[in-house]
Write a protein that holds these residues in place. Structure first.
Motif, PDB file in Angstrom:
ATOM      1  N   ASN A 186       0.731  -1.557  -0.627  1.00 14.72           N
ATOM      2  CA  ASN A 186      -0.347   0.060  -0.388  1.00 14.72           C
ATOM      3  C   ASN A 186       0.617   1.070   0.068  1.00 14.72           C
ATOM      4  N   ILE A 187       0.821   1.752  -1.027  1.00  8.31           N
ATOM      5  CA  ILE A 187       2.179   3.428  -1.314  1.00  8.31           C
ATOM      6  C   ILE A 187       0.990   4.211  -0.406  1.00  8.31           C
ATOM      7  N   GLY A 188       0.208   4.225  -0.103  1.00  4.31           N
ATOM      8  CA  GLY A 188      -0.963   5.154   0.446  1.00  4.31           C
ATOM      9  C   GLY A 188      -0.438   5.282   1.871  1.00  4.31           C
ATOM     10  N   LYS A 189       0.427   4.337   2.147  1.00  9.70           N
ATOM     11  CA  LYS A 189       0.687   4.687   3.864  1.00  9.70           C
ATOM     12  C   LYS A 189       2.161   4.222   4.301  1.00  9.70           C
ATOM     13  N   ARG A 190       3.256   5.913   4.013  1.00 10.48           N
ATOM     14  CA  ARG A 190       3.739   5.654   4.820  1.00 10.48           C
ATOM     15  C   ARG A 190       4.471   4.812   5.832  1.00 10.48           C
ATOM     16  N   ARG A 191       3.808   4.353   6.415  1.00 10.59           N
ATOM     17  CA  ARG A 191       4.203   3.979   7.154  1.00 10.59           C
ATOM     18  C   ARG A 191       4.814   2.269   7.058  1.00 10.59           C
ATOM     19  N   ASN A 192       4.534   2.158   6.001  1.00  7.95           N
ATOM     20  CA  ASN A 192       4.721   0.635   5.584  1.00  7.95           C
ATOM     21  C   ASN A 192       5.686   0.101   5.066  1.00  7.95           C
ATOM     22  N   TRP A 193       6.005   1.252   4.068  1.00  8.11           N
ATOM     23  CA  TRP A 193       7.086   1.477   3.183  1.00  8.11           C
ATOM     24  C   TRP A 193       8.752   0.756   4.400  1.00  8.11           C
ATOM     25  N   LEU A 194       8.961  -0.217   3.800  1.00  8.39           N
ATOM     26  CA  LEU A 194       9.711  -1.265   4.689  1.00  8.39           C
ATOM     27  C   LEU A 194      11.424   0.138   4.123  1.00  8.39           C
ATOM     28  N   MET A 195      11.165   0.392   2.860  1.00  6.78           N
ATOM     29  CA  MET A 195      12.448   0.756   2.514  1.00  6.78           C
ATOM     30  C   MET A 195      12.162   1.773   0.790  1.00  6.78           C
ATOM     31  N   LYS A 196      13.137   2.974   1.717  1.00  6.47           N
ATOM     32  CA  LYS A 196      13.386   4.589   0.369  1.00  6.47           C
ATOM     33  C   LYS A 196      14.295   4.537   0.216  1.00  6.47           C
ATOM     34  N   ILE A 197      14.690   3.943  -1.019  1.00  6.70           N
ATOM     35  CA  ILE A 197      16.107   3.900  -1.342  1.00  6.70           C
ATOM     36  C   ILE A 197      15.893   5.117  -3.116  1.00  6.70           C
ATOM     37  N   SER A 198      17.667   6.224  -2.882  1.00  6.84           N
ATOM     38  CA  SER A 198      17.719   6.992  -4.199  1.00  6.84           C
ATOM     39  C   SER A 198      18.165   6.313  -4.707  1.00  6.84           C
ATOM     40  N   VAL A 199      18.403   6.341  -6.299  1.00  9.66           N
ATOM     41  CA  VAL A 199      18.568   5.723  -7.543  1.00  9.66           C
ATOM     42  C   VAL A 199      20.020   6.891  -7.744  1.00  9.66           C
ATOM     43  N   ASN A 200      21.198   6.038  -7.577  1.00 16.80           N
ATOM     44  CA  ASN A 200      22.770   6.207  -7.810  1.00 16.80           C
ATOM     45  C   ASN A 200      22.216   7.254  -9.263  1.00 16.80           C
ATOM     46  N   ALA A 201      22.761   5.760 -10.028  1.00 17.09           N
ATOM     47  CA  ALA A 201      22.557   6.187 -11.530  1.00 17.09           C
ATOM     48  C   ALA A 201      21.566   5.359 -12.995  1.00 17.09           C
ATOM     49  N   THR A 202      21.460   5.961 -13.500  1.00 13.02           N
ATOM     50  CA  THR A 202      20.412   4.964 -14.498  1.00 13.02           C
ATOM     51  C   THR A 202      20.990   5.105 -15.754  1.00 13.02           C
ATOM     52  N   PHE A 203      20.613   3.681 -16.182  1.00 14.07           N
ATOM     53  CA  PHE A 203      20.999   2.591 -17.608  1.00 14.07           C
ATOM     54  C   PHE A 203      20.196   2.414 -18.185  1.00 14.07           C
ATOM     55  N   PRO A 204      19.679   3.298 -18.829  1.00 17.90           N
ATOM     56  CA  PRO A 204      18.350   2.856 -19.957  1.00 17.90           C
ATOM     57  C   PRO A 204      19.107   2.745 -21.688  1.00 17.90           C
ATOM     58  N   HIS A 205      18.305   1.850 -22.133  1.00 18.70           N
ATOM     59  CA  HIS A 205      19.173   1.040 -23.374  1.00 18.70           C
ATOM     60  C   HIS A 205      19.395   1.978 -24.393  1.00 18.70           C
ATOM     61  N   GLN A 206      20.778   2.016 -25.146  1.00 19.41           N
ATOM     62  CA  GLN A 206      21.312   3.458 -25.741  1.00 19.41           C
ATOM     63  C   GLN A 206      20.424   3.377 -27.174  1.00 19.41           C
ATOM     64  N   GLY A 207      19.921   2.329 -27.350  1.00 21.43           N
ATOM     65  CA  GLY A 207      18.944   2.730 -28.821  1.00 21.43           C
ATOM     66  C   GLY A 207      17.105   2.609 -28.859  1.00 21.43           C
ATOM     67  N   TYR A 208      16.784   2.943 -26.855  1.00 15.31           N
ATOM     68  CA  TYR A 208      15.470   3.449 -26.458  1.00 15.31           C
ATOM     69  C   TYR A 208      15.187   5.187 -27.803  1.00 15.31           C
ATOM     70  N   ASN A 209      14.192   4.319 -28.280  1.00 17.43           N
ATOM     71  CA  ASN A 209      13.445   5.497 -29.192  1.00 17.43           C
ATOM     72  C   ASN A 209      12.021   5.809 -28.739  1.00 17.43           C
ATOM     73  N   LYS A 210      12.075   6.890 -28.429  1.00 22.66           N
ATOM     74  CA  LYS A 210      10.631   7.522 -26.687  1.00 22.66           C
ATOM     75  C   LYS A 210       9.782   7.986 -27.862  1.00 22.66           C
ATOM     76  N   ASP A 211      10.093   7.878 -29.491  1.00 12.69           N
ATOM     77  CA  ASP A 211       8.818   7.508 -30.279  1.00 12.69           C
ATOM     78  C   ASP A 211       8.143   6.709 -30.742  1.00 12.69           C
ATOM     79  N   THR A 212       8.602   5.493 -30.806  1.00 13.82           N
ATOM     80  CA  THR A 212       8.221   4.125 -30.779  1.00 13.82           C
ATOM     81  C   THR A 212       8.219   3.465 -30.102  1.00 13.82           C
ATOM     82  N   PHE A 213       8.724   3.309 -29.002  1.00 14.72           N
ATOM     83  CA  PHE A 213       9.206   2.947 -27.478  1.00 14.72           C
ATOM     84  C   PHE A 213      10.202   1.465 -28.162  1.00 14.72           C
TER      85      PHE A 213
END
Length: 332
Positions: free
Chosen positions: A86-113
């Motif tokens: 249940n994302i609406g109950k913050r007390r139930n979040w066992l862990m909230k963690i930041s993302v250090n780096a993102t690695f999208p596929h180099q061939g990703y096309n936002k128009d064709t997905f």
């Protein structure tokens, strides 16, 4: 536009289908599903994405510090919430963690997905428990048959015009024949994508992007896009096709799961032997070697180091002040 002669009724059908194609991705829904049993899907991750506009996506844990999701879920800043139904109950979040780096596929096309897959490197490793755990990835040679029953879970909408759900919902979907999606979606690629779900048996909609399509407890697809009414099948990135890329990227991110060696950077000294003359000493936050580096031939032998903090430039850096780094635009 290519015009061909068709009976009037058929031309009208083609015209309407063109409007069913999603112009852009939003966030996704679970239609015809039900609430999951608490912690029955311990791999699920809820992504809070910040950029030009805030949005949310789903994802799933594949290593203690790596989450897989869709490339179009990228953003300036991403936070990952694990271990909750249940994302609406913050007390139930066992862990909230930041993302250090993102690695999208180099061939990703936002128009064709196309190539809509991304790995997220978490700030730290999570401790695996019954409530937070990994989802298995497929063999590269996996073949799914039309009619095979799979499932998807997410925090998307539960009705066509409703709000997204705080509770983790799930639905069973059937793998569809490739021809069905080819008739509907112009850019559908059966080699890299899967066709699954329909209005009758269950479908996903707004808010479910990045969620895993799970077949026999193995992640086979990543939710990419669907038509806005949930009538036609959804399109999923075919994970098995991307296994070579995934393994290569994981090796790049995690060094094949070996502990990363600490790197210290010392700046502003001519005599490294005199510690008291070191004006600047930094820890390296992350290493980014070239993806094509070969340790045997030393080809593509180049790497960037991201320091834990920024250096304060002095008079000694006059050249740098008049020549700004071409990397200033990169995501920090």
């Amino acid at each position: 536009m290519l015009l061909t002669e068709h009976p009037p009724g058929k031309m009208l059908l083609l015209f309407l289908l063109s409007f069913a194609l999603p112009p852009r991705a939003e966030t996704g829904d679970i239609i015809g599903g039900h609430e999951t049993k608490p912690h029955s899907r311990p791999y699920m991750a809820y992504l809070k994405i910040y950029g030009q506009e805030s949005k949310s996506c789903g994802g799933f844990l594949i290593q203690e510090d790596v989450v897989m999701t869709a490339a179009h879920c990228n953003g300036r800043k991403i936070e990952v919430i694990l271990g909750t139904n249940n994302i609406g109950k913050r007390r139930n979040w066992l862990m909230k963690i930041s993302v250090n780096a993102t690695f999208p596929h180099q061939g990703y096309n936002k128009d064709t997905f196309s190539n809509d897959i991304m790995l997220l490197k978490l700030r730290e490793k999570v401790k695996l428990t019954k409530k937070i755990n990994l989802l298995s990835l497929p063999d590269p040679l996996t073949h799914l048959e039309p009619g095979q029953l799979c499932s998807v879970a997410g925090w998307g909408q539960t009705t066509f015009k409703g709000k997204t759900s705080d509770k983790l919902m799930e639905v069973e979907l059937k793998i569809q024949k490739e021809e069905k999606c080819k008739r509907i979606y112009n850019n559908y690629n059966s080699k890299t994508q899967l066709c699954a779900g329909d209005k009758k048996g269950g479908n996903i909609m707004k808010g479910d992007y990045g969620d895993p399509l799970v077949c026999d407890n193995v992640a086979q697809g990543i939710m990419t896009f669907r038509d806005k009414n949930g009538i036609f099948p959804g399109i999923y990135t075919r994970i098995s096709f991307f296994m070579p890329w995934i393994k290569k990227t994981l090796k790049r991110i995690c060094g094949n799961n070996l502990p990363q060696r600490k790197i210290k950077v010392i700046l502003g000294t001519n005599n490294i032997g005199k510690i008291w003359n070191w004006p600047r000493k930094f820890s390296v936050k992350k290493t980014i070697p070239h993806e094509g580096y070969n340790k045997d031939t030393h080809s593509n032998d180049i790497m960037l180091l991201k320091a834990l903090s920024s250096a304060s430039l002095s008079k000694m850096d006059k050249f740098n002040r008049s020549n700004p780094s071409p990397l200033n635009h990169l995501h920090r």
